[in-house]
Design an enzyme around this catalytic site. Structure first.
Site, PDB file in Angstrom:
ATOM      1  CD  GLU A 180      -9.618  -6.557  -4.686  1.00  0.00           C
ATOM      2  OE1 GLU A 180      -9.653  -5.928  -3.625  1.00  0.00           O
ATOM      3  OE2 GLU A 180     -10.641  -6.835  -5.334  1.00  0.00           O
ATOM      4  NE  ARG A 190      -5.195   0.351   3.865  1.00  0.00           N
ATOM      5  CZ  ARG A 190      -6.261  -0.282   4.347  1.00  0.00           C
ATOM      6  NH1 ARG A 190      -7.400   0.374   4.503  1.00  0.00           N
ATOM      7  NH2 ARG A 190      -6.209  -1.570   4.648  1.00  0.00           N
ATOM      8  N   GLY A 246     -19.763   3.486  12.938  1.00  0.00           N
ATOM      9  CA  GLY A 246     -20.546   2.728  13.903  1.00  0.00           C
ATOM     10  C   GLY A 246     -21.063   3.546  15.072  1.00  0.00           C
ATOM     11  CG  ASP A 296     -13.160   0.418  -0.960  1.00  0.00           C
ATOM     12  OD1 ASP A 296     -12.225   0.419  -1.777  1.00  0.00           O
ATOM     13  OD2 ASP A 296     -13.530  -0.603  -0.341  1.00  0.00           O
ATOM     14  CD1 TRP A 338      -7.217  -4.493  -0.716  1.00  0.00           C
ATOM     15  CD2 TRP A 338      -7.325  -2.464   0.229  1.00  0.00           C
ATOM     16  NE1 TRP A 338      -8.321  -3.862  -1.234  1.00  0.00           N
ATOM     17  CE2 TRP A 338      -8.407  -2.610  -0.673  1.00  0.00           C
ATOM     18  CE3 TRP A 338      -7.202  -1.265   0.920  1.00  0.00           C
ATOM     19  CZ2 TRP A 338      -9.352  -1.596  -0.896  1.00  0.00           C
ATOM     20  CZ3 TRP A 338      -8.141  -0.263   0.694  1.00  0.00           C
ATOM     21  CH2 TRP A 338      -9.195  -0.430  -0.195  1.00  0.00           C
TER      22      TRP A 338
END
Length: 517
Positions: free
Chosen positions: A191, A237, A254, A330, A382
Site C-alpha cells: 500500500e 509516484r 474508460g 497495479d 497510496w
C-alpha cells in the site's frame, strides 16, 4: 498528443506492483480462486510473455516489477497450477459453446475467445508448468526488468507489531531470493505505507530503495530521496503522469472503444461488450470490436509518451538538472481490468526509446544519480487521503483490534514454544503463518472500499481462529491435538514452506545489532 523524437533530459521509470491475497482453498466464486485465475490468464501470462519478447529483442532495464511473496507463492503452488490449467480449459469450452450459437454476435465472440483461450493454454503449457519461479529467474537473469520484493503476506506495515514487521520483511526478501535466484534490493512496500522510523528497518534488512506515493514527497517526485539519516532511497509516484492511465475519475480504460469489464454474457461468462459510454446501461452496450480498439491504443500510447516527455522537460527545468518521472500501477490493471492494457504496455515500452525518452528501473535511476537531499517522510500510503484511513478508520476498527490481539497472542506463544537454538516447531511455524494471513492489508481495504467486505471479514476471522486454536492447544501441551490442527490448517494455508518461527528471535537479534551500529 504528437511528439518529436529528439531526446529529452532525465529518465522514465515504469513500476508494476503484482499482488493478490492468498486465495487458494478459500472459496472459488464469486470471490476466491476465480480472482487468481482471471488475473493469471489476463495479466500475468501476457505481461511475462511481453518481457520474454523484449528480452529476446535485446531490450534491458525496461521496468521495475514487483511480485509480492504471497502472489508468487500462489503462482508456484501445485494446487493453483492444476486448477489454473482446468480454468483455462473451461474458458476454451465456454468459448466453444458460444462459437456454435445461432446468434451471429455470440458466434463471433466465441471464435475470438476460443483463439485467446487456446493461445493462453499453449503459453501456460510451454512456460508455466513449473510455476512462476523459473519465469522470475529468467526475467532477473535477462536484465529486462528489476524484480522488487516485499514482506510476507502483504501486511499494512505501520500498524503491525514492529517485531512481526521486521520478521515479515526479512522473510519476504529471503523468499524472493529462493524464487528469483537473487535477493531484491528494492521493495514495493504494501500500500506504499510508511511510518517514520521504518527507513531504519529497511536499512537493517538490506533494502536500498522503496516506493511511496507522490504526496508523501509533497508532490516533488523529480528525484529519489534518502530517508532520514539512512542511505535508503524513497521513490515517489508521479501522479500527473500515472493518472493519465488510471485515475479515480478518468483514464484510458474508460474509452468507449475498449472492452467493458463489468458486462458479461451470462450464458457463457464471456465479456461481449465495449464500454460504449459511461452512462450506457449494460443491455445497451455495443459489441466489442478489437479492430475499433486498436487505433485507440496507438493514440493512447502517443498521448502518454507526449505527457512523459513534457513532464521530463518541465521537471528538469524546474530543478535545474535531469529529472526523474516514475509511473506506477497495479499489474492487474493490464489485462484483467483493462483488456487492451498489455498491448498498450508493450507498444509503449518499445516506442519510448524511439521517442527520445530514456527508460530504466528504480535501481538504474539511483545508479544514474537521480537522487536529491535527504528528507523525513510523514505517515502515509497510496490509499484514499494518502494517509492510513483505509486501514485504520472507524469502519475497520474491529479488524485493527483483531490484528493487534492476534499478533500479541502469537508472539507470546512463539516465545514460550520456540527455543531459537533448539529444533524446529511446525506448530509455531503455522501459528506465525496464520497470523500473517490475518493481518493482510487486503481485508481492511476490501471492507473500506465495500468490495466483497463479507468475504474479507470472514477471511480475517478464519485465520485469527486458526491462530488462537493452535496457540491454545500448544500452550496446554496437547501435543497430538496441536499437531493435528497444524496439519489441517496447513492443507489450506501451505504457503511459505521455508517460514521458520525460530527466526523471529534471530531476525530481532540481528536487527538490534545493526541498529546499534
Amino acid at each position: 498528443m504528437s511528439h518529436p523524437d529528439s531526446p529529452v533530459p532525465g529518465q522514465f521509470v515504469l513500476v508494476l506492483h503484482s499482488h493478490l491475497p492468498w486465495l487458494a482453498n478459500h472459496g472459488r466464486w464469486p470471490v476466491g480462486e476465480e480472482w487468481l485465475y482471471q488475473s493469471w490468464a489476463a495479466s500475468y501470462l501476457p505481461v511475462f510473455a511481453m518481457l520474454r519478447r523484449l528480452a529476446d529483442d535485446g531490450y534491458s532495464d525496461m521496468l521495475s516489477l514487483g511480485i509480492t511473496p504471497v502472489l508468487a507463492a500462489q503462482l508456484d503452488d501445485p494446487h493453483c497450477a492444476a486448477s489454473m490449467y482446468e480454468w483455462l480449459a473451461d474458458w476454451q469450452l465456454r468459448a466453444t459453446e458460444a462459437a456454435v450459437a445461432t446468434d451471429t454476435q455470440r458466434r463471433e465472440l466465441g471464435a475470438r475467445e476460443y483463439r485467446s483461450a487456446s493461445a493462453a493454454l499453449a503459453d501456460f503449457e510451454s512456460h508455466w508448468r513449473h510455476g512462476a519461479a523459473p519465469m522470475l529467474r529468467r526475467v532477473a537473469a535477462s536484465g529486462v526488468a528489476e524484480i522488487l520484493g516485499g514482506p510476507l503476506a502483504h501486511p499494512f506495515a505501520p500498524l503491525l507489531d514492529p517485531r512481526l514487521r521486521r520478521f515479515s520483511l526479512a522473510e519476504g526478501l529471503a523468499d524472493a531470493a529462493l524464487r528469483c535466484g537473487t535477493r531484491p534490493r528494492g521493495i514495493w512496500a504494501p500500500e506504499c505505507a510508511f511510518a517514520p522510523g521504518m527507513e531504519a528497518e529497511y536499512a537493517a534488512a538490506g533494502v536500498g530503495h522503496f516506493m511511496v506515493d507522490g504526496p508523501t514527497l509533497h508532490g516533488d517526485t523529480a528525484l529519489a530521496r534518502p530517508v532520514g539519516d539512512t542511505d535508503v532511497l524513497a521513490f515517489g509516484r508521479d501522479l500527473s503522469v500515472s493518472y493519465r492511465v488510471w485515475s479515480p475519475k478518468s483514464g484510458y480504460p474508460g474509452h468507449p472503444a475498449y472492452r467493458d469489464f463489468h458486462t458479461y454474457d451470462h450464458a457463457t461468462g464471456l465479456k461481449p461488450a465495449r464500454v460504449t459510454g459511461k452512462t450506457v446501461a449494460a443491455k445497451d452496450k455495443k459489441p466489442y470490436d478489437p479492430q475499433r480498439a486498436d487505433p485507440v491504443i496507438d493514440r493512447h500510447v502517443d498521448d502518454f509518451i507526449g505527457h512523459v516527455r513534457h513532464r521530463l522537460v518541465e521537471e528538469s527545468a524546474r530543478i535545474g538538472r535531469p529529472a526523474l518521472v516514475v509511473a506506477a500501477f497495479d499489474t492487474e490493471l493490464f489485462g484483467h481490468w483493462w483488456h487492451e492494457g498489455p498491448i498498450w504496455l508493450e507498444r509503449l515500452l518499445r516506442r519510448l526509446p524511439e521517442a527520445g525518452v530514456r527508460v530504466g528501473t528504480l535501481a538504474s535511476a539511483a545508479a544514474n544519480g537521480h537522487t536529491g537531499a535527504a528528507v523525513g517522510l510523514p505517515p502515509s500510503s497510496w490509499g484514499s487521503g494518502k494517509d492510513w484511513r483505509v486501514w485504520e478508520g472507524p469502519q475497520v476498527s474491529h479488524l485493527v483490534q483483531l490484528n493487534a490481539e492476534v499478533s500479541a497472542t502469537a508472539l507470546d506463544a512463539v516465545d514460550k514454544l520456540v527455543d531459537p537454538r533448539g529444533g524446529r516447531s511446525r506448530v509455531a511455524d503455522q501459528i506465525v503463518r496464520e497470523t500473517l494471513l490475518t493481518v493482510s492489508s487486503d481485508w481492511p481495504f476490501m471492507v473500506s472500499k465495500d468490495t466483497a467486505a463479507d468475504y474479507a471479514v470472514r477471511r480475517a476471522h478464519t485465520h485469527a481462529h486458526a491462530t488462537r486454536e493452535l496457540v491454545d492447544a500448544a500452550l496446554r501441551s496437547h501435543v497430538g491435538q496441536a499437531e493435528q490442527l497444524r496439519r489441517n490448517w496447513s492443507r489450506a494455508d501451505n504457503l511459505f514452506a521455508d517460514l521458520d518461527a525460530r527466526r523471529l528471535h534471530t531476525t530481532e537479534a540481528l536487527s538490534t545489532r545493526r541498529r546499534s551500529h
